[in-house]
Design a protein around this motif. Structure first.
Motif, PDB file in Angstrom:
ATOM      1  N   VAL A   1       0.845  -1.204   0.000  1.00 14.72           N
ATOM      2  CA  VAL A   1       0.000   0.000   0.000  1.00 14.72           C
ATOM      3  C   VAL A   1       0.877   1.249   0.000  1.00 14.72           C
ATOM      4  N   ALA A   2       1.896   1.262   0.852  1.00 15.18           N
ATOM      5  CA  ALA A   2       2.773   2.438   0.924  1.00 15.18           C
ATOM      6  C   ALA A   2       3.441   2.704  -0.418  1.00 15.18           C
ATOM      7  N   ALA A   3       3.891   1.631  -1.082  1.00 18.24           N
ATOM      8  CA  ALA A   3       4.600   1.807  -2.346  1.00 18.24           C
ATOM      9  C   ALA A   3       3.650   2.265  -3.455  1.00 18.24           C
ATOM     10  N   VAL A   4       2.423   1.741  -3.474  1.00 18.42           N
ATOM     11  CA  VAL A   4       1.469   2.172  -4.503  1.00 18.42           C
ATOM     12  C   VAL A   4       1.041   3.624  -4.234  1.00 18.42           C
ATOM     13  N   ARG A   5       0.875   3.967  -2.962  1.00 13.83           N
ATOM     14  CA  ARG A   5       0.581   5.374  -2.639  1.00 13.83           C
ATOM     15  C   ARG A   5       1.690   6.281  -3.148  1.00 13.83           C
TER      16      ARG A   5
ATOM     17  N   THR B   1      -6.392   2.511  -0.259  1.00 12.23           N
ATOM     18  CA  THR B   1      -6.419   1.279   0.540  1.00 12.23           C
ATOM     19  C   THR B   1      -5.798   0.150  -0.290  1.00 12.23           C
ATOM     20  N   ILE B   2      -5.647  -1.030   0.314  1.00 12.10           N
ATOM     21  CA  ILE B   2      -5.107  -2.161  -0.446  1.00 12.10           C
ATOM     22  C   ILE B   2      -6.070  -2.547  -1.562  1.00 12.10           C
ATOM     23  N   ASP B   3      -7.374  -2.497  -1.282  1.00 10.06           N
ATOM     24  CA  ASP B   3      -8.331  -2.837  -2.334  1.00 10.06           C
ATOM     25  C   ASP B   3      -8.197  -1.875  -3.514  1.00 10.06           C
TER      26      ASP B   3
ATOM     27  N   ILE C   1      -5.048  -2.567  -5.479  1.00  8.31           N
ATOM     28  CA  ILE C   1      -5.231  -3.715  -6.380  1.00  8.31           C
ATOM     29  C   ILE C   1      -6.023  -3.272  -7.622  1.00  8.31           C
ATOM     30  N   ASP C   2      -7.064  -2.467  -7.395  1.00  9.04           N
ATOM     31  CA  ASP C   2      -7.866  -1.977  -8.521  1.00  9.04           C
ATOM     32  C   ASP C   2      -7.016  -1.162  -9.494  1.00  9.04           C
ATOM     33  N   VAL C   3      -6.189  -0.269  -8.934  1.00  8.69           N
ATOM     34  CA  VAL C   3      -5.330   0.580  -9.772  1.00  8.69           C
ATOM     35  C   VAL C   3      -4.402  -0.290 -10.631  1.00  8.69           C
ATOM     36  N   ALA C   4      -3.842  -1.311 -10.005  1.00  5.06           N
ATOM     37  CA  ALA C   4      -2.944  -2.203 -10.751  1.00  5.06           C
ATOM     38  C   ALA C   4      -3.720  -2.993 -11.807  1.00  5.06           C
TER      39      ALA C   4
END
Lengths: 388, 388
Positions: A269-273, A282-284, A287-290
């Protein structure tokens, strides 16, 4: 205490074989176990008398003129029922299973507190609810298995330390036994799921295997020489703290470069943020963004998959399991397609020699199946001589 | 075949307990094993009659009025002798041991070839030499244990693959049996040393432990639930190929960042050569240079110690051994003082939680002790029910 049914090693061997590999004839049990036919017949008798085993109708003669036909023995799966509950920090997930650890009914209960007293109270209500579903459950359910993350001493029924619950030295088996009137087993949650795979899942027939769980943390259960590896010092299966990253990044455990510091939910989560500039993801959402194709987010998951694959390879190089089962909690599974290719590639590149031949089996497991794992521990405790 | 002496599990249990933990009274054997006193007495009798066990004089009464005094049972260690040979790529190291795997005589033989035929011929000469040392060895030595590095199938007596010897699928047990007339066991060399520790060394009394060997390569033997972990796919204990270095350096195995790519003899020599500008340094000279205080050379060894410590921590996190024994070949030990502090520091920093409580025991082991390990495998095979 509910009396344990098996008193000799032969009885445990015979019953376990029918339970986990049946239906199976006495002749075949003798062949696989090395026991004499007479010993098999003698060991099976009390289970037949008590209604745990029964004979199926003979379907074939073993050989022309070989005497009476061989009637396979099989389990009477509804002879006894087992309650299993997985305890998380905000929810209890419970099931009633039959003797083969097949879940028959399940229920969830939100937790409003993580105090041992509060959790045990909610637990007793949940189990009572589950058992009220069928009079047979009330009559013939004597055991409750509990699965908790953290350092658990099964022999003492003690949760030594569970960081998620904030528990230290909680005598959970005693507390839950007093609250429910049942015989209670307490085991680490990953080891519970491992027991379910060993007796009733993808571990059947393997003398050694590993179960890797991908989720908020990265865990691992190991079976060697037909027995679960419990570990000394309260530690085993910490695949998440293998330092595959070299010096980076720092991990919450105090180590550096841990699998979990790269591939756990929080660092993902931190890395995607950081990659997207959206500090509230959020983690969900990550995942959606990816899944939507964001390259930077996809790279975060690929890097996580690389770390997981290297951790699995390190485990396989050390331990040499026949099979490796990869599973996860709900979030871990939702993201699995983002990890999978890189897990396989990194595992194969780092596995030593023929260890790369060990296939990774992806097996989605819901929280109900983790609860089933708790019930499986109770079943194994009741019927296995090795646990005594 | 020399007939195996133990035919029941009780016999194996009783004999093994006296062998590895004796002298011990029948009462104490019954207490530790869970067998009845009558079963212990019955199981011990054939070993006493065959001269493998004897009664020591009673030294104490178990309790006032408790009947006849308890006479401890002990091994007659010279009842039978065992040959053990470690096979390296340029030398055979052989020993004759007693029943307790204590080496009584040892000898070395240079190899002029690594062809299976040539090695077996030299082996037969070496064993004949050793047995000629005492008529009792000739009379009462029926078993030969062989220890070979690489992928060994003990059940088949087959060396599947040994890179150092350049062997593939060599039926070594059969060849050596034909050449020597002895019953032959073949086992991986690290697992052989692990068996010696398990029954006769620092592993006695531990249900789980790990042995880490530091030398040209970095190896590991594991015991879980009282049994050696053999691994499937021909791989186990490859602690040297845990990727603690992240992406660097490349390893001969095809992986990256392996412990062995940093801390094996070859990369250490290469790094000290680069640091000193002396391209002809051997490992012995590299150790001398570091011992003489060369900072750059000392750093190479410290970096190696860091990698080894991280590898040991990864193993302990996964496996949770009660004890960890660190040993090595001659060169590994000569350099050990250069590694030791960093091994301990890196192990402690990366061990997960209470896994850091697991103490590292440094135990120098000579090549004779590796040969003793080979003999210990033969002893365990002869007397253990688990091996059949």
């Amino acid at each position: 205490m509910h009396p344990r049914l098996t008193t000799t090693r032969a009885e445990a061997t015979v019953f376990t074989m029918v339970l986990t590999q049946g239906p199976v004839t006495r002749v075949e049990i003798a062949r696989r176990s090395g026991l004499s036919s007479a010993a098999v017949t003698k060991a099976a008798r009390p289970f037949i008398e008590a209604g745990y085993l029964e004979e199926l109708e003979a379907t074939e003669r073993t050989a022309p003129g070989a005497g009476r036909p061989a009637s396979p023995l099989t389990i009477r799966a509804n002879r006894e029922f087992f309650a299993g509950v997985k305890i998380t920090d905000d929810e209890l997930i419970g099931v009633i299973t039959d003797l083969r650890a097949q879940p028959l009914v399940s229920a969830h209960r939100r937790l409003t507190t993580t105090s041992p007293e509060g959790v045990v109270e909610a637990l007793a209500e949940l189990v009572a609810d589950l058992r009220s579903d069928d009079p047979a459950y009330d009559e013939r359910c004597h055991w409750l298995g509990l699965a908790v993350s953290g350092d658990v001493d099964k022999a003492l029924g003690l949760v030594r330390y569970s960081p998620f619950l904030g528990w230290r030295k909680v005598p959970l088996a005693r507390l839950a036994g007093e609250a429910t009137g049942l015989n209670v087993t307490v085991e680490n949650d990953v080891r519970s799921l491992t027991v379910a795979e060993q007796w009733f899942g993808d571990g059947v027939g393997a003398s050694s295997f590993a179960l890797v769980t991908v989720g908020a943390g990265i865990g691992c259960g190991l079976v060697a020489n037909d027995r679960v590896v419990a570990g000394s010092h309260g530690v085993a299966g910490e695949i998440g703290h293998i330092p595959v990253g070299g010096e980076e990044p720092e991990c919450h455990c105090g180590g550096r470069g841990c699998v979990e510091a790269i591939a756990g939910t929080a660092p993902i989560v931190a890395a995607v943020r950081a990659a997207t500039g959206d500090a509230s993801l959020t983690i969900d959402a990550a995942i959606d963004v990816a899944h939507a194709g964001n390259t930077a987010a996809r790279e975060v998951f690929a890097r996580a998959g690389h770390a997981i694959g290297l951790g699995i390879a390190a485990m396989a190089n050390l331990f040499g399991p026949e099979r490796i089962i990869v599973t996860g909690d709900v979030q871990g599974l939702a993201a699995y397609d983002l990890f999978e290719e890189q897990i396989n590639r990194s595992f194969t590149s780092q596995a030593f020699g023929a260890a790369a031949d060990c296939r990774l089996l992806l097996r989605p497991r819901t929280f109900e199946q983790w609860a089933r794992g708790a019930a499986a521990v109770a079943i194994q405790t009741l019927f296995s001589s090795q646990e005594r």
